[in-house]
Design a protein around this motif. Structure first.
Motif, PDB file in Angstrom:
ATOM      1  N   ASP A 548       0.729  -1.318   0.044  1.00  0.00           N
ATOM      2  CA  ASP A 548      -0.018  -0.152  -0.035  1.00  0.00           C
ATOM      3  C   ASP A 548       0.863   1.152  -0.031  1.00  0.00           C
ATOM      4  N   GLU A 549       2.048   1.260   0.739  1.00  0.00           N
ATOM      5  CA  GLU A 549       2.791   2.447   0.746  1.00  0.00           C
ATOM      6  C   GLU A 549       3.476   2.596  -0.601  1.00  0.00           C
ATOM      7  N   SER A 550       3.981   1.511  -1.195  1.00  0.00           N
ATOM      8  CA  SER A 550       4.685   1.673  -2.667  1.00  0.00           C
ATOM      9  C   SER A 550       3.468   2.084  -3.486  1.00  0.00           C
ATOM     10  N   ARG A 551       2.274   1.783  -3.448  1.00  0.00           N
ATOM     11  CA  ARG A 551       1.181   2.290  -4.305  1.00  0.00           C
ATOM     12  C   ARG A 551       0.813   3.577  -4.165  1.00  0.00           C
ATOM     13  N   GLN A 552       0.851   4.141  -2.841  1.00  0.00           N
ATOM     14  CA  GLN A 552       0.458   5.473  -2.732  1.00  0.00           C
ATOM     15  C   GLN A 552       1.474   6.255  -3.427  1.00  0.00           C
ATOM     16  N   LEU A 553       2.845   5.875  -3.263  1.00  0.00           N
ATOM     17  CA  LEU A 553       3.847   6.836  -3.842  1.00  0.00           C
ATOM     18  C   LEU A 553       3.730   6.857  -5.427  1.00  0.00           C
ATOM     19  N   LEU A 554       3.721   5.652  -5.676  1.00  0.00           N
ATOM     20  CA  LEU A 554       3.514   5.600  -7.346  1.00  0.00           C
ATOM     21  C   LEU A 554       2.209   6.298  -8.030  1.00  0.00           C
ATOM     22  N   GLN A 555       1.176   6.374  -6.943  1.00  0.00           N
ATOM     23  CA  GLN A 555       0.118   6.935  -7.386  1.00  0.00           C
ATOM     24  C   GLN A 555       0.181   8.317  -7.738  1.00  0.00           C
ATOM     25  N   ARG A 556       1.065   9.310  -6.820  1.00  0.00           N
ATOM     26  CA  ARG A 556       1.464  10.666  -7.031  1.00  0.00           C
ATOM     27  C   ARG A 556       2.281  10.916  -8.412  1.00  0.00           C
ATOM     28  N   ILE A 557       3.167   9.918  -8.516  1.00  0.00           N
ATOM     29  CA  ILE A 557       3.862  10.058  -9.881  1.00  0.00           C
ATOM     30  C   ILE A 557       2.897   9.892 -11.135  1.00  0.00           C
ATOM     31  N   ALA A 558       1.938   8.875 -10.991  1.00  0.00           N
ATOM     32  CA  ALA A 558       1.139   8.511 -12.092  1.00  0.00           C
ATOM     33  C   ALA A 558       0.181   9.805 -12.449  1.00  0.00           C
ATOM     34  N   VAL A 559      -0.487  10.524 -11.273  1.00  0.00           N
ATOM     35  CA  VAL A 559      -1.318  11.457 -11.345  1.00  0.00           C
ATOM     36  C   VAL A 559      -0.712  12.522 -11.720  1.00  0.00           C
ATOM     37  N   TRP A 560       0.431  12.915 -11.425  1.00  0.00           N
ATOM     38  CA  TRP A 560       1.382  14.169 -12.178  1.00  0.00           C
ATOM     39  C   TRP A 560       1.310  13.932 -13.751  1.00  0.00           C
ATOM     40  N   LEU A 561       1.811  12.792 -14.116  1.00  0.00           N
ATOM     41  CA  LEU A 561       2.238  12.366 -15.343  1.00  0.00           C
ATOM     42  C   LEU A 561       0.506  12.859 -16.090  1.00  0.00           C
ATOM     43  N   VAL A 562      -0.542  12.323 -15.630  1.00  0.00           N
ATOM     44  CA  VAL A 562      -1.709  12.496 -16.329  1.00  0.00           C
ATOM     45  C   VAL A 562      -2.052  14.143 -16.399  1.00  0.00           C
ATOM     46  N   ARG A 563      -1.883  14.659 -15.315  1.00  0.00           N
ATOM     47  CA  ARG A 563      -2.346  15.822 -15.289  1.00  0.00           C
ATOM     48  C   ARG A 563      -1.295  17.087 -16.036  1.00  0.00           C
ATOM     49  N   ASN A 564      -0.218  16.626 -16.573  1.00  0.00           N
ATOM     50  CA  ASN A 564       0.514  17.318 -17.234  1.00  0.00           C
ATOM     51  C   ASN A 564       0.881  16.807 -18.635  1.00  0.00           C
ATOM     52  N   GLY A 565      -0.187  15.885 -19.008  1.00  0.00           N
ATOM     53  CA  GLY A 565      -0.115  15.339 -20.358  1.00  0.00           C
ATOM     54  C   GLY A 565       1.252  14.591 -20.810  1.00  0.00           C
ATOM     55  N   ARG A 566       2.061  13.992 -19.617  1.00  0.00           N
ATOM     56  CA  ARG A 566       3.232  13.456 -20.020  1.00  0.00           C
ATOM     57  C   ARG A 566       3.254  11.817 -19.623  1.00  0.00           C
ATOM     58  N   ARG A 576      10.360  15.515  -6.450  1.00  0.00           N
ATOM     59  CA  ARG A 576       9.510  16.415  -5.827  1.00  0.00           C
ATOM     60  C   ARG A 576       7.972  15.862  -5.627  1.00  0.00           C
ATOM     61  N   GLN A 577       7.609  15.002  -6.519  1.00  0.00           N
ATOM     62  CA  GLN A 577       6.353  14.309  -6.086  1.00  0.00           C
ATOM     63  C   GLN A 577       6.449  13.316  -4.844  1.00  0.00           C
ATOM     64  N   LEU A 578       7.407  12.814  -4.887  1.00  0.00           N
ATOM     65  CA  LEU A 578       7.593  11.904  -3.619  1.00  0.00           C
ATOM     66  C   LEU A 578       7.633  12.659  -2.411  1.00  0.00           C
ATOM     67  N   ASP A 579       8.489  13.546  -2.479  1.00  0.00           N
ATOM     68  CA  ASP A 579       8.431  14.650  -1.285  1.00  0.00           C
ATOM     69  C   ASP A 579       7.027  15.173  -0.834  1.00  0.00           C
ATOM     70  N   LEU A 580       6.196  15.135  -1.644  1.00  0.00           N
ATOM     71  CA  LEU A 580       4.891  15.657  -1.398  1.00  0.00           C
ATOM     72  C   LEU A 580       3.959  14.557  -0.692  1.00  0.00           C
ATOM     73  N   ALA A 581       4.447  13.292  -1.237  1.00  0.00           N
ATOM     74  CA  ALA A 581       3.744  11.946  -0.502  1.00  0.00           C
ATOM     75  C   ALA A 581       4.182  11.706   0.616  1.00  0.00           C
ATOM     76  N   LEU A 582       5.444  11.977   0.839  1.00  0.00           N
ATOM     77  CA  LEU A 582       6.039  11.604   1.956  1.00  0.00           C
ATOM     78  C   LEU A 582       5.498  12.366   3.034  1.00  0.00           C
ATOM     79  N   ARG A 583       4.794  13.496   3.128  1.00  0.00           N
ATOM     80  CA  ARG A 583       4.382  13.948   4.145  1.00  0.00           C
ATOM     81  C   ARG A 583       3.288  13.622   4.922  1.00  0.00           C
ATOM     82  N   GLY A 584       2.654  12.482   4.175  1.00  0.00           N
ATOM     83  CA  GLY A 584       1.578  11.926   4.983  1.00  0.00           C
ATOM     84  C   GLY A 584       1.976  10.335   4.993  1.00  0.00           C
ATOM     85  N   LEU A 585       3.317  10.060   4.911  1.00  0.00           N
ATOM     86  CA  LEU A 585       3.714   8.616   5.135  1.00  0.00           C
ATOM     87  C   LEU A 585       4.951   8.533   6.216  1.00  0.00           C
ATOM     88  N   ARG A 586       4.483   8.637   7.178  1.00  0.00           N
ATOM     89  CA  ARG A 586       5.645   8.915   8.273  1.00  0.00           C
ATOM     90  C   ARG A 586       6.709   7.811   8.538  1.00  0.00           C
TER      91      ARG A 586
END
Length: 740
Positions: A548-566, A576-586
């Motif tokens: 679940d932790e790996s999935r949460q991190l990968l989701q942040r990367i995936a959604v950034w790619l979709v939002r930016n059409g990349r 940078r995306q993982l840094d944001l995700a780690l704020r909630g994954l102590r």
């Protein structure tokens, strides 16, 4: 080249070239009937007697084939002989003729032979009427001699364009003051039935001719290295990247699976001009330029890789013989978008795929395209942001107008570009079809054969044999499951998902998921949680993550790619995306920085890959879209999805999102799609929205009857489909429901 040069000693002294250790090509006018003939190599152990296997007419085909009575040289270290023929009429600099001419002697006594190397420019048009090549020597011509040509003794010498043997020196034309040397084209000699018969008796597998329009030696020397690099890069296709889920990668020589394709025409199957169904290879050989459409996981990239590796190495089947030997340039459009390249010039084409090969000679790619020897394989045009696709079209159209003989294949998802997108450039449309029931069975057989080959590579033979025995038991069980389970067959219509099913069936000892979302979830769980546990690897890279932790991190990367059409991002962007995700994954944050976590995901997840030093992507876009859809659902951003519902790049994410939704979220998503379709300004916008709504309604876990009927009533108002593209855009599930 120089390793094959010999002196021919008959009625006259001449020169020759070793085709094999015993086979010599030289000039016919050196001999009279009954002459004894010897040949001698500079590094040999003296003259070797020869027999004349074939003698041409000196006036029309001034070539002779000699068979030595013992090997003249072993040729063990000599590079393989390559034959060439001129493909144009432009002057070709940097050619040369080798031999032992009269003008070049040494020693205290006359007649001591010395090899000569005469560089020059080949003038293909100059000797056309007489069936000759003419080489204009680069240096000052030799002084005349009283008893004939100063080039006497050069006859029979090989003429090379780079490493390609293209002719046999035959004479010194009058009037040119010894500045020109004529030769008989090797391509003309091979057409003589008598010569060909004699050659094949002594050499059953002579080399094929390579067309040449430029004699730049560095080009011809570079191309074999480039072909090896293409073969190394594209001959194996990664599948997930871990052996617990399935074979680590597939050898495409062994495991390539030919898919069925369709040539577009009106959708009514009863019409005589109904869509033509054939294997993709049967279409591509006769289509110089093709736009190939296919769903996610349909095998588009696999086809591109197979074409690239087999074209470069001349290993294509007969129906693709027109492509054999072309120079492939693979252009992954996701890489261009990530690197900010919008209009690559020819010199950039060999570098885009980042092959393991040295830099090409200056101007090489342009010369390849100018000669009509290039094959452009443009993979994933849908992975260019929608706003940039017109720019990409203009780039490709301009390149092909500049080099009109270039063959080209463009792959794209079904709805990414219109049917007329490249029509003016002579492109024809093909569509990869879902695998038939028979194809699914054949593909599963190929998968299990590839898995057995992977077992053969294991050092522990007892383990390998147990795995082979297990595969022998599982394969017929899966085949029977495909026969009786229609839901499973429908899930397996693409090579990607069929491979996942095969791998899960192996891992779960015969158990299988029931829905597409169960299938993706099971695959992700195996990759993210069980890989290292199965291999008893604890805390690799000093990090231990749950699935679940790996999935949460990968989701942040995936959604950034979709939002930016990349489809790719840099290391810095990923961190940078993982840094944001780690704020909630102590718990994860306590184990290391975002840089450490990214290294872990690249090395251990099997879902991310780094195909170049600063370019990270998912192993397949399907997994990117699946994880992004999950992130949109978990972060309560379904309205954002609906806002982009009319955009093609977001529609696959929407299709996958419904499988993640709760009951109320399903109702909200389907209602939003229906409302967007009702408000659409035209049919072109409304049709894909109705199709999306119908897909979500079919796959919803819970949907009220009135909402379900509202969705289908909206779609039925637009039926029948106006053309094949509209019909196929419905997708497999909706199309099957419409046709019931």
């Amino acid at each position: 080249m120089e390793d094959r040069l010999v002196a021919v000693l008959g009625g006259r002294q001449g020169s020759g070239v070793l085709l094999t250790p015993e086979l010599v090509l030289t000039s016919a006018h050196l001999f009279e009937a009954g002459d004894a003939v010897d040949v001698a190599a500079p590094d040999g152990d003296g003259p070797v007697p020869c027999d004349v296997a074939w003698l041409g007419d000196p006036d029309t085909c001034d070539v002779a084939l000699l068979v030595a009575r013992r090997p003249v040289l072993p040729l063990l270290l000599a590079p393989p002989l390559r034959w060439g023929k001129c493909a144009g009429w432009q002057p070709m600099p940097r050619c040369q003729v080798l031999g032992f001419p009269q003008v070049h002697r040494y020693g205290p006594l006359p007649g001591e032979l010395e090899a000569a190397q005469i560089p020059g420019t080949l003038m293909p048009l100059s000797g056309r009427m007489r069936g000759r090549y003419v080489l204009h020597a680069d240096h000052h011509p030799p002084a005349p001699v009283t008893d004939g040509s100063p080039w006497a003794g050069l006859s029979g010498g090989p003429v090379f364009a780079g490493p390609l043997l293209i002719g046999i020196a035959s004479g010194d034309p009058l009037g040119w003051q010894h500045s020109s040397i004529e030769s008989v084209p090797l391509a003309a000699v091979i057409d003589d039935p008598g010569f060909r018969k004699a050659l094949l008796e002594h050499w059953p597998d002579p080399p094929e001719f390579e067309e040449i329009s430029s004699a730049y030696p560095e080009d011809l020397a570079y191309e074999p290295a480039y072909a090896r690099a293409v073969k190394a890069a594209y001959s194996r296709l990664e599948i997930f990247g871990l052996d617990e889920l399935g074979p680590g990668d597939w050898d495409l020589d062994t495991a390539y699976f030919s898919l069925e394709a369709q040539s577009p025409s009106p959708p009514e199957p009863a019409r005589p001009d109904a869509p033509e169904l054939r294997r993709i290879e049967d279409f591509l050989g006769s289509r110089p330029r093709t736009v190939l459409r296919g769903e996610a996981g349909a095998g588009k990239t696999t086809l591109v890789w197979w074409l690239a590796s087999h074209t470069a190495c001349r290993m294509l089947p007969d129906q693709l013989s027109e492509l054999d030997g072309l120079i492939p340039f693979v252009i992954p459009m996701r890489s261009l978008a990530a690197r900010g390249i919008t209009s690559p010039i020819p010199s950039q084409l060999p570098k885009i795929a980042r092959l393991p090969v040295d830099r090409p000679p200056d101007g090489w790619a342009g010369r390849v395209l100018e000669a009509g020897r290039g094959l452009l394989l443009v993979d994933g045009m849908d992975e260019v942001p929608q706003a940039d696709r017109e720019l990409a079209r203009k780039w490709l159209a301009g390149l092909l107008r500049m080099y009109p003989r270039t063959r080209c294949l463009v792959t794209v998802r079904p709805l990414a570009v219109g049917s007329e997108w490249l029509e003016q450039e002579g492109f024809e449309e093909l569509r990869l079809l879902p695998m038939s029931d028979e194809d699914i069975q054949s593909f599963a057989g190929s998968w299990h054969r590839a898995a057995r080959l992977e077992c053969d590579r294991h050092a522990d033979e007892h383990w390998a044999q147990r795995q082979r025995d297990r595969l022998d038991k599982l394969e017929p069980e899966l085949s029977q499951e495909f026969e009786r389970n229609t839901v499973l067959r429908d899930l397996a219509r693409t090579p990607l998902l069929c491979a996942v099913i095969c791998a899960l069936h192996r891992q779960w000892n015969g158990l299988l998921p029931k829905t597409r979302w169960d299938l993706y979830s099971a695959a992700l769980n195996l990759m993210l949680a069980r890989r290292d546990a199965h291999r008893r690897i604890l805390r690799p890279e000093g990090v231990e993550l749950t699935a679940d932790e790996s999935r949460q991190l990968l989701q942040r990367i995936a959604v950034w790619l979709v939002r930016n059409g990349r489809a790719e991002l840099s290391r810095e962007q990923a961190v940078r995306q993982l840094d944001l995700a780690l704020r909630g994954l102590r718990r994860v944050r306590a184990q290391g920085t975002a840089h450490v976590v990214l290294t872990y995901l690249l090395n251990r997840s099997g879902l991310l890959q780094e195909r170049s030093p600063d370019s990270i992507q998912f192993i397949h876009r399907t997994f990117q879209d699946y994880l992004a859809a999950k992130e949109f659902q978990e972060s309560d951003c379904l309205d954002e999805l609906l806002l982009h519902a009319a955009e093609e790049q977001w529609q696959d994410v929407l299709r996958l999102a419904v499988g993640h939704c709760s009951r109320s979220e399903e109702q909200r998503l389907i209602a939003g799609l229906t409302a967007a379709a009702d408000a659409a300004p035209d049919r072109e916008t409304e049709w894909p929205l109705r199709a999306l709504a119908a897909h979500c309604a079919l796959n919803a876990k819970y949907i009220e009857d009135d909402q379900y009927e509202q969705v289908w009533a909206g779609l039925k108002r637009l039926l029948p489909a106006r053309d094949q593209r509209e019909l196929l855009s419905l997708g497999q599930d909706v199309l099957a429901a419409v046709q019931r």
